[in-house]
Design an enzyme around this catalytic site. Structure first.
Site, PDB file in Angstrom:
ATOM      1  N   SER A   1      10.396  14.072  51.917  1.00 38.17           N
ATOM      2  CA  SER A   1      11.691  13.706  50.641  1.00 38.17           C
ATOM      3  C   SER A   1      11.049  13.009  49.771  1.00 38.17           C
ATOM      4  CB  SER A   1      12.626  13.337  51.517  1.00 38.17           C
ATOM      5  OG  SER A   1      13.157  14.068  52.556  1.00 38.17           O
ATOM      6  N   LEU A   2      11.939  12.615  48.643  1.00 34.93           N
ATOM      7  CA  LEU A   2      11.416  11.501  47.793  1.00 34.93           C
ATOM      8  C   LEU A   2      12.324  10.422  47.923  1.00 34.93           C
ATOM      9  CD1 LEU A   2      11.605  13.804  44.539  1.00 34.93           C
ATOM     10  CD2 LEU A   2       9.372  12.599  45.684  1.00 34.93           C
TER      11      LEU A   2
ATOM     12  N   GLU B   1      10.810  25.007  43.964  1.00 35.54           N
ATOM     13  CA  GLU B   1      12.409  25.081  44.263  1.00 35.54           C
ATOM     14  C   GLU B   1      12.973  26.547  43.794  1.00 35.54           C
ATOM     15  OE1 GLU B   1      15.467  21.954  45.130  1.00 35.54           O
ATOM     16  OE2 GLU B   1      13.251  21.949  45.325  1.00 35.54           O
TER      17      GLU B   1
ATOM     18  N   CYS C   1      54.930  10.032  62.607  1.00 39.10           N
ATOM     19  CA  CYS C   1      54.371  11.202  62.429  1.00 39.10           C
ATOM     20  C   CYS C   1      55.178  12.150  61.544  1.00 39.10           C
ATOM     21  CB  CYS C   1      53.710  11.900  63.527  1.00 39.10           C
ATOM     22  SG  CYS C   1      53.044  13.597  63.585  1.00 39.10           S
TER      23      CYS C   1
ATOM     24  N   CYS D   1      55.834  15.495  63.923  1.00 41.52           N
ATOM     25  CA  CYS D   1      56.745  15.612  64.924  1.00 41.52           C
ATOM     26  C   CYS D   1      57.629  14.452  65.194  1.00 41.52           C
ATOM     27  CB  CYS D   1      55.884  15.444  66.506  1.00 41.52           C
ATOM     28  SG  CYS D   1      54.655  14.105  66.729  1.00 41.52           S
TER      29      CYS D   1
ATOM     30  N   GLU E   1      26.140   8.684  48.298  1.00 46.56           N
ATOM     31  CA  GLU E   1      26.592   8.288  49.537  1.00 46.56           C
ATOM     32  C   GLU E   1      25.791   8.422  50.937  1.00 46.56           C
ATOM     33  OE1 GLU E   1      31.543   8.579  49.192  1.00 46.56           O
ATOM     34  OE2 GLU E   1      30.401  10.503  48.881  1.00 46.56           O
ATOM     35  N   TYR E   2      24.994   9.755  50.599  1.00 47.26           N
ATOM     36  CA  TYR E   2      24.016  10.164  51.887  1.00 47.26           C
ATOM     37  C   TYR E   2      22.798   9.100  51.859  1.00 47.26           C
ATOM     38  CZ  TYR E   2      20.675  12.432  54.618  1.00 47.26           C
ATOM     39  OH  TYR E   2      19.727  12.869  55.588  1.00 47.26           O
TER      40      TYR E   2
ATOM     41  N   CYS F   1      52.377  16.905  69.917  1.00 49.12           N
ATOM     42  CA  CYS F   1      52.631  17.090  68.427  1.00 49.12           C
ATOM     43  C   CYS F   1      52.093  18.498  67.983  1.00 49.12           C
ATOM     44  CB  CYS F   1      51.771  16.181  67.688  1.00 49.12           C
ATOM     45  SG  CYS F   1      51.701  16.084  65.920  1.00 49.12           S
TER      46      CYS F   1
ATOM     47  N   LYS G   1       6.160  10.844  39.098  1.00 51.19           N
ATOM     48  CA  LYS G   1       5.007  10.968  39.836  1.00 51.19           C
ATOM     49  C   LYS G   1       3.974  10.272  39.039  1.00 51.19           C
ATOM     50  CE  LYS G   1       6.271  15.396  41.440  1.00 51.19           C
ATOM     51  NZ  LYS G   1       5.894  16.958  41.429  1.00 51.19           N
TER      52      LYS G   1
ATOM     53  N   LYS H   1      18.208   9.759  39.865  1.00 49.40           N
ATOM     54  CA  LYS H   1      19.168  10.708  40.112  1.00 49.40           C
ATOM     55  C   LYS H   1      20.320  10.395  38.793  1.00 49.40           C
ATOM     56  CE  LYS H   1      19.668  13.106  43.215  1.00 49.40           C
ATOM     57  NZ  LYS H   1      19.860  12.841  44.793  1.00 49.40           N
TER      58      LYS H   1
ATOM     59  N   LYS I   1      14.364  17.279  37.831  1.00 50.22           N
ATOM     60  CA  LYS I   1      14.431  17.612  39.255  1.00 50.22           C
ATOM     61  C   LYS I   1      15.604  18.637  39.422  1.00 50.22           C
ATOM     62  CE  LYS I   1      16.036  15.006  43.589  1.00 50.22           C
ATOM     63  NZ  LYS I   1      16.986  16.119  43.796  1.00 50.22           N
TER      64      LYS I   1
ATOM     65  N   GLU J   1       9.484  14.921  35.329  1.00 52.80           N
ATOM     66  CA  GLU J   1       9.632  16.192  35.202  1.00 52.80           C
ATOM     67  C   GLU J   1      11.018  16.351  35.806  1.00 52.80           C
ATOM     68  OE1 GLU J   1       5.597  17.234  37.456  1.00 52.80           O
ATOM     69  OE2 GLU J   1       7.166  17.458  38.782  1.00 52.80           O
TER      70      GLU J   1
ATOM     71  N   CYS K   1      48.945   9.574  65.470  1.00 48.30           N
ATOM     72  CA  CYS K   1      49.890  10.041  66.443  1.00 48.30           C
ATOM     73  C   CYS K   1      49.591  10.232  67.702  1.00 48.30           C
ATOM     74  CB  CYS K   1      50.527  11.467  65.713  1.00 48.30           C
ATOM     75  SG  CYS K   1      51.875  12.040  66.966  1.00 48.30           S
TER      76      CYS K   1
ATOM     77  N   ASP L   1      18.197  21.449  40.926  1.00 50.67           N
ATOM     78  CA  ASP L   1      19.057  21.297  42.299  1.00 50.67           C
ATOM     79  C   ASP L   1      19.000  22.867  42.816  1.00 50.67           C
ATOM     80  OD1 ASP L   1      20.853  20.391  43.807  1.00 50.67           O
ATOM     81  OD2 ASP L   1      22.592  20.449  42.417  1.00 50.67           O
TER      82      ASP L   1
ATOM     83  N   TYR M   1       6.545  23.221  41.252  1.00 51.40           N
ATOM     84  CA  TYR M   1       6.259  21.819  40.724  1.00 51.40           C
ATOM     85  C   TYR M   1       5.117  20.970  41.308  1.00 51.40           C
ATOM     86  CZ  TYR M   1       9.523  21.081  44.369  1.00 51.40           C
ATOM     87  OH  TYR M   1      10.378  20.893  45.521  1.00 51.40           O
TER      88      TYR M   1
ATOM     89  N   ASP N   1      24.769  12.716  46.837  1.00 50.05           N
ATOM     90  CA  ASP N   1      23.629  12.332  47.134  1.00 50.05           C
ATOM     91  C   ASP N   1      23.558  10.636  47.241  1.00 50.05           C
ATOM     92  OD1 ASP N   1      22.745  14.971  47.223  1.00 50.05           O
ATOM     93  OD2 ASP N   1      21.583  14.791  45.424  1.00 50.05           O
TER      94      ASP N   1
END
Length: 716
Positions: free
Chosen positions: A111-112, A204, A457, A460, A64-65, A480, A339, A363, A145, A143, A475, A147, A266, A62
């Site tokens: 979303s949050l 959820e 490579c 090959c 990285e997203y 190959c 909230k 998170k 969260k 509250e 390569c 998953d 929720y 999450d």
């Protein structure tokens, strides 16, 4: 062991790491490069959204997203001209998988905003107080969260009449019958005694950890029996979240019942009185009052594990307390949700296009483990990309044995300062994909060896090259063996020609037995070629040949996507095939003509030009056509330019037009349809029961709201 190195996921991971490690300031200096980068970044985010929301198989964390999302958001704010009409920043969730079962939420599921440290919570507290115009004490509810997979329940006249997935936040998939067999969802509640005619409740769907473990034990026992009979074994479930998300969409209600899912509710999203008035913010003064009401009605809620606080410091302490004891809880939780408790203040604070301003998610840190990096293997992808793969001492992280982890590219290794012999820290992104966070330098004893890329490579032995402005060694030998294998796997995959029954292992077998050498050979296969192969009987042979025959009639975008042109995915392939009559027509296009297309930057244009100016590639397409494969495109024949450069969206039930009819008429008259209400929309065409799209459009002054008759008059 966890097998993660399919060509698609590995390539997406590599692209993700490249984007996260790129120098944004350098990209900003060149507007052509910047446009390319925004298109690529948007595509990457969309692919990750599909994996998370639609396929329940996320391959990044999450964190990285959220970094990708925030980067795109920042660039769009700085360069609004480059913002795409279908930008991920204007969407919640992903596209609805089954449009035939689409329903509109009574109010959008947003979303949050996310927080990964306590300083973010302090900043949130400041934004809330600034939004209120004074430094007053704010009552916060905190509250768990959960998953799992989001669900929206609608009750009318005391009865459950609809349940839907999140979908894109505006529309979701109807899963009402499945919801009726999920624990914690009553079929009837007493609305009328408090003056309610209709209510939408959010929550959820989860799979509790003891049940998840029990289901896997049952599968292990069943697999012993299947193995003894020589039959294909069942794959064990990866984690509770993905299992719950996949189960809730199953077609067979009995199978859903066997998964023993639960729902935790929720949030009350919408309340309507007996006169049809919206009384959401009036019926109950506080969010916690609604949760108590849900609990009294028999819903499973988190009322026993939530608390109310009047300062952000206490909120932070409670979050840290739960982070420490998360593993003791029988349901997977990945954070806390904070909230503003007062419903009146929630209305004053409002929301962005993406998230409410009165809530934030804190998170938890990802679960980690340590191991020793023993060696590095180098794998060859379909485009010749060389991916380093770390081989570690096998560890068990969250119930899964891990021994191989992608290191993505040379830049990733250098940025993490990873060496052979290092003790490395490992996480599971999305609780699925293993990821090396870094090495522990303090444990080095002088025996570590720097990782060096091969010059040739590994498949090959051809000399490797690293193109300018790329972090990947490649390569460039078209013959190959490893690339041929990966290209064939991609060509037959679900996002390309979708040849059912022609999976990775079968392709590898065909190559080993020298039955096929290129994609053309797939369409030359006969029953005689397959009779002597292990595992192939009369029925399986006929099934495969039938799938191959069916694929000949695919829309041409599937062939274009399957040819493996760099930077060309499904979305771009669909757009491109609308521009020509035959795929071979692209051979007469120059780079400038490709650049004229919306959302095509220089990198993509150059890739397309190079591919279609290679005679061997044109010969391949023509040979496939001779073998019966469709290369005719879905080009729209323009009737007029009356709607040129205008965007349309249809919502509700039309009297004389279906949505498909409307879309076709828009395109035939030079316009374009888009999938969501945003400032990029020019016209919203509304029918009966228009729902939340109409409500959202009414808040954007630039959108013209018209009916079906007015739309048809625009064409005359």
């Amino acid at each position: 062991m966890l097998d993660l190195f399919s060509s698609n996921s590995s390539e997406l991971l590599d692209k993700t790491q490249q984007v996260l490690s790129i120098n944004i300031d350098e990209v900003k200096e060149d507007r052509i490069k910047l446009k390319d980068f925004i298109v690529e970044l948007s595509d990457i985010i969309k692919e990750h959204s599909k994996l998370y929301y639609n396929k329940s198989t996320p391959i990044i964390s999450d964190f990285e997203y959220d970094k990708l999302f925030q980067l795109l958001k920042t660039l769009e704010q700085s360069f609004p001209d480059f913002k795409l009409e279908d930008s991920p920043t204007e969407q919640v969730g992903s596209t609805v998988q089954d449009e035939s079962l689409t329903v509109t939420h009574l109010r959008p599921l947003m979303s949050l905003d996310n927080s990964y440290n306590l300083e973010d919570l302090k900043a949130f507290d400041k934004r809330v107080k600034d939004g209120m115009g004074s430094d007053i004490s704010i009552e916060y509810t905190v509250e768990l969260k959960y998953d799992g997979s989001s669900i929206a329940l609608v009750y009318e006249n005391d009865k459950l009449v609809r349940a839907a997935t999140r979908g894109n936040g505006i529309e979701g998939e109807d899963i009402t019958e499945n919801a009726k067999v999920i624990s914690g969802i009553p079929h009837q509640i007493n609305l009328r005694e408090i003056g309610i005619s209709r209510i939408e409740i959010r929550g959820e769907v989860v799979m509790k950890i003891p049940i998840f473990n029990q289901l896997n034990k049952e599968r292990e026992v069943l697999n012993i029996q299947l193995r003894q009979k020589g039959k294909k074994q069942l794959e064990l479930f990866k984690n509770p979240r993905n299992t719950a998300a996949g189960s809730v969409r199953m077609k067979d209600v009995n199978e859903v019942r066997e998964r023993r899912l639960s729902a935790i509710l929720y949030q009350v999203g919408y309340v309507e009185d007996i006169n049809g008035n919206d009384i959401t913010s009036k019926l109950k003064e506080k969010h916690t009052d609604y949760i108590k009401l849900l609990d009294n009605w028999g819903f499973e809620t988190s009322i026993k594990n939530s608390s109310v606080f009047y300062d952000i410091e206490s909120v932070s302490e409670y979050c840290l307390e739960w982070q420490e004891k998360r593993d003791l809880f029988p349901i997977d939780i990945d954070g806390m949700v904070i909230k503003v408790n007062d419903n009146r203040l929630q209305n004053i604070l409002g929301h962005t296009a993406h998230h409410p301003k009165w809530a934030i998610a804190y998170k938890f840190k990802a679960r980690q483990a340590q191991s020793i990096l023993k060696k590095v293997d180098f794998q060859v992808g379909r485009t010749g990309a060389i991916t380093p793969v770390a081989k570690i001492d096998t560890i068990n992280l969250m119930g899964v044995d891990i021994s191989s982890i992608s290191l993505h590219n040379e830049a990733f290794i250098e940025s993490k300062d990873i060496q052979i012999g290092d003790t490395v820290i490992i996480e599971r992104a999305g609780d699925v994909i293993p990821y090396i966070v870094g090495s522990i330098k303090e444990k080095r004893d002088g025996r570590q060896i720097p990782i060096s890329f091969p010059e040739n490579c590994p498949s090959c032995n051809h000399h490797l090259v690293k193109p300018d402005e790329e972090s990947i060694w490649r390569c460039i030998n078209p013959d190959c063996p490893a690339q041929i294998e990966e290209r064939l796997i991609h060509f037959a995959s679900v996002n390309a020609m979708d040849i059912r029954g022609l999976g990775e292992e079968i392709i590898r077998t065909f190559l080993k037995e020298e039955i096929i050498h290129s994609v053309k050979d797939i369409y030359k296969l006969s029953a005689e070629d397959l009779h002597n192969l292990d595992g192939f009987r009369e029925k399986s042979i006929q099934n495969l040949l039938s799938s191959i025959e069916i694929s000949k009639n695919n829309e041409s975008w599937r062939l274009l996507a399957g040819l493996g042109i760099r930077h060309i995915g499904v979305t771009t392939a669909k757009m491109l095939t609308k521009e020509v009559d035959l795929l071979t027509d692209f051979k007469s296009w120059d780079i400038e003509k490709f650049l004229e297309l919306k959302d095509i930057g220089f990198k993509i244009a150059e890739s397309l030009y190079d591919f279609f100016n290679d005679k061997e590639n044109i010969d391949l397409i023509q040979d496939l056509e001779k073998l019966g494969v469709n290369i005719k495109s879905t080009k729209v024949n323009l009737l007029s330019q009356r709607l040129k450069d205008k965007t349309f969206l249809f919502t509700g039930t039309m009297t004389n037009l279906s949505r498909d009819d409307g879309k076709r008429l828009v395109e035939e008259n030079g316009g374009k349809t888009i999938s969501a209400v945003s400032k990029n929309l020019d016209y919203l065409v509304v029918g009966e029961k228009a729902g939340s799209k109409l409500s959202k459009a009414q808040k954007i002054p630039s959108i013209q709201i018209i009916d079906e008759t007015t739309f048809l008059e625009m064409l005359s």
